[in-house]
Design a protein around this motif. Structure first.
Motif, PDB file in Angstrom:
ATOM      1  N   LYS A  66       0.820  -1.211   0.000  1.00 59.49           N
ATOM      2  CA  LYS A  66       0.000   0.000   0.000  1.00 59.49           C
ATOM      3  C   LYS A  66       0.851   1.257   0.000  1.00 59.49           C
ATOM      4  N   ARG A  67       1.998   1.204   0.682  1.00 60.11           N
ATOM      5  CA  ARG A  67       2.815   2.398   0.861  1.00 60.11           C
ATOM      6  C   ARG A  67       4.028   2.419  -0.064  1.00 60.11           C
ATOM      7  N   TYR A  68       4.064   1.516  -1.030  1.00 61.30           N
ATOM      8  CA  TYR A  68       5.247   1.407  -1.885  1.00 61.30           C
ATOM      9  C   TYR A  68       5.543   2.722  -2.610  1.00 61.30           C
ATOM     10  N   ARG A  69       4.518   3.320  -3.192  1.00 64.64           N
ATOM     11  CA  ARG A  69       4.755   4.547  -3.977  1.00 64.64           C
ATOM     12  C   ARG A  69       5.273   5.672  -3.084  1.00 64.64           C
ATOM     13  N   GLU A  70       4.679   5.808  -1.886  1.00 64.95           N
ATOM     14  CA  GLU A  70       5.112   6.858  -0.959  1.00 64.95           C
ATOM     15  C   GLU A  70       6.568   6.653  -0.545  1.00 64.95           C
ATOM     16  N   LEU A  71       6.904   5.426  -0.118  1.00 58.98           N
ATOM     17  CA  LEU A  71       8.257   5.156   0.356  1.00 58.98           C
ATOM     18  C   LEU A  71       9.275   5.233  -0.770  1.00 58.98           C
ATOM     19  N   SER A  72       8.879   4.768  -1.954  1.00 63.55           N
ATOM     20  CA  SER A  72       9.776   4.846  -3.104  1.00 63.55           C
ATOM     21  C   SER A  72      10.087   6.306  -3.459  1.00 63.55           C
ATOM     22  N   GLY A  73       9.069   7.171  -3.342  1.00 69.20           N
ATOM     23  CA  GLY A  73       9.283   8.595  -3.620  1.00 69.20           C
ATOM     24  C   GLY A  73      10.245   9.237  -2.626  1.00 69.20           C
ATOM     25  N   ALA A  77      13.942  10.796  -3.453  1.00 68.57           N
ATOM     26  CA  ALA A  77      14.229  12.181  -3.084  1.00 68.57           C
ATOM     27  C   ALA A  77      15.489  12.269  -2.234  1.00 68.57           C
ATOM     28  N   LEU A  78      15.642  11.351  -1.282  1.00 68.65           N
ATOM     29  CA  LEU A  78      16.843  11.342  -0.447  1.00 68.65           C
ATOM     30  C   LEU A  78      18.073  11.005  -1.285  1.00 68.65           C
ATOM     31  N   LEU A  79      17.948  10.068  -2.209  1.00 63.38           N
ATOM     32  CA  LEU A  79      19.072   9.739  -3.089  1.00 63.38           C
ATOM     33  C   LEU A  79      19.534  10.969  -3.864  1.00 63.38           C
ATOM     34  N   GLY A  80      18.573  11.762  -4.342  1.00 68.30           N
ATOM     35  CA  GLY A  80      18.934  12.989  -5.053  1.00 68.30           C
ATOM     36  C   GLY A  80      19.698  13.951  -4.159  1.00 68.30           C
ATOM     37  N   PRO A  87      28.000  13.486   0.698  1.00 68.80           N
ATOM     38  CA  PRO A  87      28.556  13.225   2.037  1.00 68.80           C
ATOM     39  C   PRO A  87      29.741  12.272   1.943  1.00 68.80           C
ATOM     40  N   ALA A  88      30.517  12.202   3.027  1.00 68.81           N
ATOM     41  CA  ALA A  88      31.686  11.315   3.046  1.00 68.81           C
ATOM     42  C   ALA A  88      31.285   9.851   3.028  1.00 68.81           C
ATOM     43  N   ALA A  89      30.106   9.536   3.567  1.00 69.89           N
ATOM     44  CA  ALA A  89      29.634   8.152   3.591  1.00 69.89           C
ATOM     45  C   ALA A  89      28.139   8.125   3.844  1.00 69.89           C
ATOM     46  N   PHE A  90      27.544   6.976   3.534  1.00 69.65           N
ATOM     47  CA  PHE A  90      26.146   6.718   3.870  1.00 69.65           C
ATOM     48  C   PHE A  90      26.104   5.527   4.807  1.00 69.65           C
ATOM     49  N   ILE A  91      25.303   5.622   5.880  1.00 70.95           N
ATOM     50  CA  ILE A  91      25.132   4.524   6.828  1.00 70.95           C
ATOM     51  C   ILE A  91      23.648   4.189   6.914  1.00 70.95           C
ATOM     52  N   GLY A  92      23.288   3.007   6.489  1.00 75.54           N
ATOM     53  CA  GLY A  92      21.915   2.522   6.635  1.00 75.54           C
ATOM     54  C   GLY A  92      21.810   1.678   7.887  1.00 75.54           C
ATOM     55  N   VAL A  93      20.935   2.055   8.786  1.00 78.10           N
ATOM     56  CA  VAL A  93      20.781   1.339  10.052  1.00 78.10           C
ATOM     57  C   VAL A  93      19.510   0.496   9.999  1.00 78.10           C
ATOM     58  N   ASP A  94      19.697  -0.828   9.921  1.00 79.22           N
ATOM     59  CA  ASP A  94      18.584  -1.770   9.833  1.00 79.22           C
ATOM     60  C   ASP A  94      17.729  -1.442   8.600  1.00 79.22           C
ATOM     61  N   ALA A  95      16.397  -1.583   8.663  1.00 84.47           N
ATOM     62  CA  ALA A  95      15.474  -1.273   7.556  1.00 84.47           C
ATOM     63  C   ALA A  95      16.025  -1.737   6.205  1.00 84.47           C
ATOM     64  N   PRO A  96      16.378  -3.034   6.064  1.00 84.09           N
ATOM     65  CA  PRO A  96      17.053  -3.475   4.841  1.00 84.09           C
ATOM     66  C   PRO A  96      16.218  -3.331   3.578  1.00 84.09           C
ATOM     67  N   ASP A  97      14.905  -3.506   3.671  1.00 84.57           N
ATOM     68  CA  ASP A  97      14.081  -3.389   2.473  1.00 84.57           C
ATOM     69  C   ASP A  97      14.128  -1.984   1.899  1.00 84.57           C
ATOM     70  N   PHE A  98      14.303  -0.997   2.752  1.00 81.95           N
ATOM     71  CA  PHE A  98      14.436   0.387   2.298  1.00 81.95           C
ATOM     72  C   PHE A  98      15.884   0.708   1.952  1.00 81.95           C
ATOM     73  N   ASN A  99      16.807   0.275   2.794  1.00 81.59           N
ATOM     74  CA  ASN A  99      18.185   0.755   2.700  1.00 81.59           C
ATOM     75  C   ASN A  99      19.037   0.085   1.632  1.00 81.59           C
ATOM     76  N   LEU A 100      18.836  -1.203   1.374  1.00 80.45           N
ATOM     77  CA  LEU A 100      19.756  -1.881   0.460  1.00 80.45           C
ATOM     78  C   LEU A 100      19.704  -1.296  -0.948  1.00 80.45           C
ATOM     79  N   TRP A 101      18.515  -0.966  -1.432  1.00 79.79           N
ATOM     80  CA  TRP A 101      18.411  -0.320  -2.751  1.00 79.79           C
ATOM     81  C   TRP A 101      19.161   1.008  -2.733  1.00 79.79           C
ATOM     82  N   LEU A 102      18.914   1.782  -1.684  1.00 81.69           N
ATOM     83  CA  LEU A 102      19.542   3.098  -1.564  1.00 81.69           C
ATOM     84  C   LEU A 102      21.057   2.957  -1.459  1.00 81.69           C
ATOM     85  N   GLU A 103      21.520   2.005  -0.683  1.00 80.62           N
ATOM     86  CA  GLU A 103      22.955   1.799  -0.519  1.00 80.62           C
ATOM     87  C   GLU A 103      23.626   1.440  -1.839  1.00 80.62           C
TER      88      GLU A 103
END
Length: 383
Positions: A66-73, A77-80, A87-103
């Motif tokens: 249900k929230r895929y479009r919202e979270l994907s947006g 936006a954050l990736l942009g 930044p010098a680095a990106f750190i994704g803390v847990d939330a792998p379904d969200f973070n791994l794509w971004l990482e």
């Protein structure tokens, strides 16, 4: 030159873990700046939360769809922003379904990407390892058996221990916990933790109450503590008490205080999850249980390739505590397993000794150790 670090932390546990890491990094890099998605504890450390971490709290596959479009947006936006601000680095803390794509996207942009808290690939999603290898510059693991899995896949990895092991005392004071909760020092007490989510409490409340009924019939002096995380879960358990005509049972519901309830108890009945690890670190004998939808259980059982679901058993590589799941989670079996702990002091003492060994293995000063691993990437990214 100011070192800037992008971070994403999901839900309350990720917010707490990330706040400790921010503080530890600042001890080495006092002028470091942090931005991204975070919660109130991160913000208290000076984190610039472009979006609140509570937005990432997704409950189940249906909610995620249900929230895929919202979270994907939000993620795009954050990736942009990350690509623009470099930044010098990106750190994704847990939330792998969200973070791994971004990482993965961040890494492809030439920015080191670090993932803090390994996904449970050792439990049932082993196929994720190839995606992780493409996405992260380094994985930070909480459990000592995890690094070998990543090393075999060629993923840079570090074991940093579990933060709960740093926080929880090696020798919990049961009498102090009972005094805090105004409980009799001489009574035998059972802590019953049906989970933090509403669906978990709905699935287990009737069974927990029926289990308490059976145990009280054999030992009328027993007391039961049921810590509940929210007003909603408390209301669900209260409804179950009314429905089962069990208002006269010696059950005391608590608002929070799960840790204190476990310390005060003689034995714990706990839904599978992080609470079972908490019980182990508090040196409590336990019975692990869980109930979910039949089709979901069949799917998870087919994907699983470990003989246990409870973290204490997985970490000790041995079936130290009973696991009664799904159809096996009957009041008769649960009551018998709990009674077995209550009536065997030698077995309890042996278990407490094993859990003390586990506690020392996991106690690694997690935030400081994670910061030490992260620092070289900050220098590399800031160069």
């Amino acid at each position: 030159m100011t070192v800037r670090i992008a971070m994403v932390a999901g839900e309350t546990s990720g917010d707490l873990l990330a706040s400790h890491l921010i503080r530890a990094i600042r001890q080495q890099v006092p002028d470091a700046e942090f931005f991204g998605i975070g919660g109130p504890k991160m913000q208290a450390e000076g984190f610039d939360a472009r979006w609140p971490s509570e937005l990432l709290a997704v409950h189940g596959y249906v909610d995620a769809l249900k929230r895929y479009r919202e979270l994907s947006g939000i993620r795009r936006a954050l990736l942009g922003q990350i690509r623009g601000e470099r930044p010098a680095a990106f750190i994704g803390v847990d939330a792998p379904d969200f973070n791994l794509w971004l990482e993965g996207k961040v890494k492809d942009s030439g920015i080191p990407s670090i993932h803090f808290v390994s996904p449970s690939i050792w439990a049932w999603r082993g196929g994720r390892i190839k995606r992780i290898a493409r996405s992260v510059s380094r994985m930070l693991c909480l459990f000592p058996f995890e690094p070998e899995i990543y090393e075999q896949a060629g993923v840079p990895v570090s074991y940093v221990g579990h933060p709960l092991a740093d926080v929880f005392p090696l020798h919990p004071d049961r009498n102090a916990a009972r005094q805090l909760l105004e409980l009799p020092l001489e009574h035998r007490i059972v802590a019953m933790l049906p989970g933090s989510r509403q669906s978990e409490v709905r699935n287990l409340a009737d069974t927990y109450i029926a289990t308490a009924k059976q145990m009280v019939e054999r030992d009328p002096g027993l007391c039961f503590l049921v810590p509940l995380a929210t007003r909603e879960t408390r209301a669900i358990f209260e409804e179950a008490l009314h429905r089962n005509q069990a208002l006269d049972l010696p059950i005391r519901m608590l608002f929070g205080h799960a840790v204190e309830a476990m310390i005060a108890s003689d034995v714990v009945l706990v839904a599978s999850g992080t609470a079972s690890l908490e019980a182990a670190l508090l040196k409590r004998p336990m019975v692990i249980t869980y109930r979910i939808g039949a089709w979901q259980y069949r799917l998870m059982k087919r994907m699983a390739y470990l003989p246990w679901v409870g973290l204490p058993n997985i970490l000790c590589n041995e079936g130290l505590v009973p696991e009664l799941l799904q159809d096996d989670a009957t009041p008769e079996k649960l009551a018998a397993a709990l009674d077995a702990w209550l009536n065997d002091p030698d077995r309890r003492a042996a278990l407490e000794a094993r859990f003390a060994e586990l506690h020392l293995t996991l106690r690694q000063n997690t935030a400081e150790k994670a910061a030490e691993v992260v620092l070289p990437y900050l220098r590399q990214g800031a160069a």
